[in-house]
Design a protein around this motif. Structure first.
Motif, short mmCIF file in Angstrom:
data_model
loop_
_atom_site.label_atom_id
_atom_site.label_comp_id
_atom_site.label_asym_id
_atom_site.label_seq_id
_atom_site.Cartn_x
_atom_site.Cartn_y
_atom_site.Cartn_z
N ARG A 18 0.84 -1.20 0.00
CA ARG A 18 0.00 0.00 0.00
C ARG A 18 0.87 1.25 0.00
N VAL A 19 1.88 1.27 0.86
CA VAL A 19 2.77 2.43 0.96
C VAL A 19 3.46 2.68 -0.38
N GLU A 20 3.91 1.61 -1.04
CA GLU A 20 4.61 1.76 -2.31
C GLU A 20 3.67 2.23 -3.42
N ILE A 21 2.46 1.70 -3.46
CA ILE A 21 1.49 2.15 -4.46
C ILE A 21 1.13 3.61 -4.23
N GLU A 22 0.94 3.97 -2.97
CA GLU A 22 0.64 5.37 -2.64
C GLU A 22 1.78 6.27 -3.09
N ARG A 23 3.01 5.84 -2.87
CA ARG A 23 4.16 6.63 -3.31
C ARG A 23 4.16 6.79 -4.83
N MET A 24 3.88 5.71 -5.54
CA MET A 24 3.88 5.76 -7.00
C MET A 24 2.81 6.72 -7.52
N ILE A 25 1.70 6.79 -6.81
CA ILE A 25 0.64 7.72 -7.20
C ILE A 25 1.04 9.15 -6.90
N ASP A 27 3.94 10.41 -6.44
CA ASP A 27 5.11 10.85 -7.20
C ASP A 27 4.82 11.00 -8.68
N GLY A 28 3.59 10.64 -9.08
CA GLY A 28 3.20 10.81 -10.47
C GLY A 28 3.61 9.67 -11.39
N GLU A 29 4.12 8.56 -10.81
CA GLU A 29 4.48 7.41 -11.65
C GLU A 29 3.22 6.71 -12.15
N GLY A 72 -12.65 -2.51 -11.89
CA GLY A 72 -11.34 -2.53 -11.25
C GLY A 72 -11.05 -1.25 -10.49
N ALA A 73 -9.78 -1.03 -10.24
CA ALA A 73 -9.34 0.14 -9.48
C ALA A 73 -8.57 1.10 -10.37
N PHE A 74 -8.82 2.40 -10.17
CA PHE A 74 -8.20 3.43 -10.99
C PHE A 74 -7.62 4.54 -10.10
N VAL A 75 -6.51 5.10 -10.55
CA VAL A 75 -5.98 6.28 -9.86
C VAL A 75 -7.01 7.40 -9.99
N HIS A 76 -7.33 8.04 -8.88
CA HIS A 76 -8.36 9.07 -8.90
C HIS A 76 -7.96 10.22 -9.82
N LEU A 169 -1.92 14.67 -5.83
CA LEU A 169 -2.37 14.33 -7.17
C LEU A 169 -2.18 15.48 -8.15
N PHE A 170 -2.11 16.71 -7.62
CA PHE A 170 -2.02 17.84 -8.55
C PHE A 170 -1.06 18.95 -8.12
N ARG A 171 -0.60 18.96 -6.86
CA ARG A 171 0.17 20.12 -6.39
C ARG A 171 1.52 20.27 -7.08
N ARG A 172 2.15 19.17 -7.48
CA ARG A 172 3.44 19.30 -8.16
C ARG A 172 3.33 20.17 -9.40
N GLN A 173 2.15 20.11 -10.03
CA GLN A 173 1.95 20.88 -11.26
C GLN A 173 2.10 22.38 -10.99
N GLY A 174 1.56 22.85 -9.86
CA GLY A 174 1.63 24.28 -9.55
C GLY A 174 3.01 24.73 -9.16
N LEU A 175 3.88 23.77 -8.77
CA LEU A 175 5.25 24.11 -8.38
C LEU A 175 6.25 23.66 -9.44
#
Length: 225
Positions: A18-25, A27-29, A72-76, A169-175
């Motif tokens: 779970r931690v690794e999947i959360e990180r991948m999400i 981090d934008g991977e 199935g499951a999708f990244v929000h 999910l979106f803040r990296r875009q603003g920075l």
């Protein structure tokens, strides 16, 4: 009734997954709208599909993953309305925290806070100068965490941390633009100055202004893209 405590301090495989999947999400991977492939993820992490399935299900209430029946499951994939709501909530909590941090500092309860904020801002400035955007983003998160911790309101920090995960999910875009980082740094300095002056009202105002402008920067970037 007394039971034996089992596995204290150890994460299960599904928790690690779970931690690794959360990180991948975050981090934008894994991108918004992307389907989470159990087989692919299990091969990537070297665990069973059942472990990955359990990890994905546990992310269903995190705001990062959508579980869709029979699909199935999708990244929000976040909407602009959700972005606005998250900024509003985050702004209210962050302003409260900065005001409380200023009060506690003024009372002498946070003796290392000024040095911690100064060190953080110096490191953010250096990261900006060397164009290390990913490192700047990490330091930016630390800046806010320092203030949430200094506010000494665990409940507020728990809620804030939950919002923060969704906002990855979106803040990296603003920075992602140098001008935006420079402006964000100026706002951080204003917040730090108000907090370490013990000025509650100025700290809240500076925090509110920072979040308001951050939303504006995000919207400008989103509109451009």
């Amino acid at each position: 009734m007394k039971a034996k405590l089992i596995g204290i301090g150890r994460a299960t495989l599904s928790e690690e997954a779970r931690v690794e999947i959360e990180r991948m999400i975050t981090d934008g991977e894994l991108k918004g709208g992307e389907k989470l492939n159990e087989l692919g993820l299990s091969n990537l992490m070297g665990v069973s599909r059942g472990t990955v399935r359990e990890a994905i299900r546990s992310l269903g209430g995190s705001g990062l993953v959508d579980l869709v029946a029979n699909r199935g499951a999708f990244v929000h994939e976040i909407t602009l309305a959700e972005v606005q709501n998250l900024y509003d909530l985050r702004g209210a909590i962050f302003a409260l925290a900065c005001g409380d941090a200023a009060r506690h500092f003024g009372e002498g309860a946070q003796p290392t806070l000024a040095d911690d904020l100064s060190r953080n801002i110096d490191e953010m400035t250096a990261a900006n100068d060397t164009k290390e955007i990913s490192h700047y983003y990490t330091l930016n998160i630390e800046f806010h965490d320092l203030l949430l911790t200094a506010a000494n309101n665990p409940k507020a920090k728990t809620i804030y941390d939950s919002l923060k995960r969704e906002m990855h999910l979106f803040r990296r875009q603003g920075l992602s633009i140098a001008t935006n980082i420079a402006l964000s740094l100026e706002e951080h300095r204003a917040i730090a100055d108000a907090v370490t002056a013990g000025d509650e009202e100025a700290a809240r105002d500076a925090a509110n202004e920072h979040i308001r402008r951050g939303f504006g920067r995000y919207m400008a970037t989103a509109t451009r893209d």
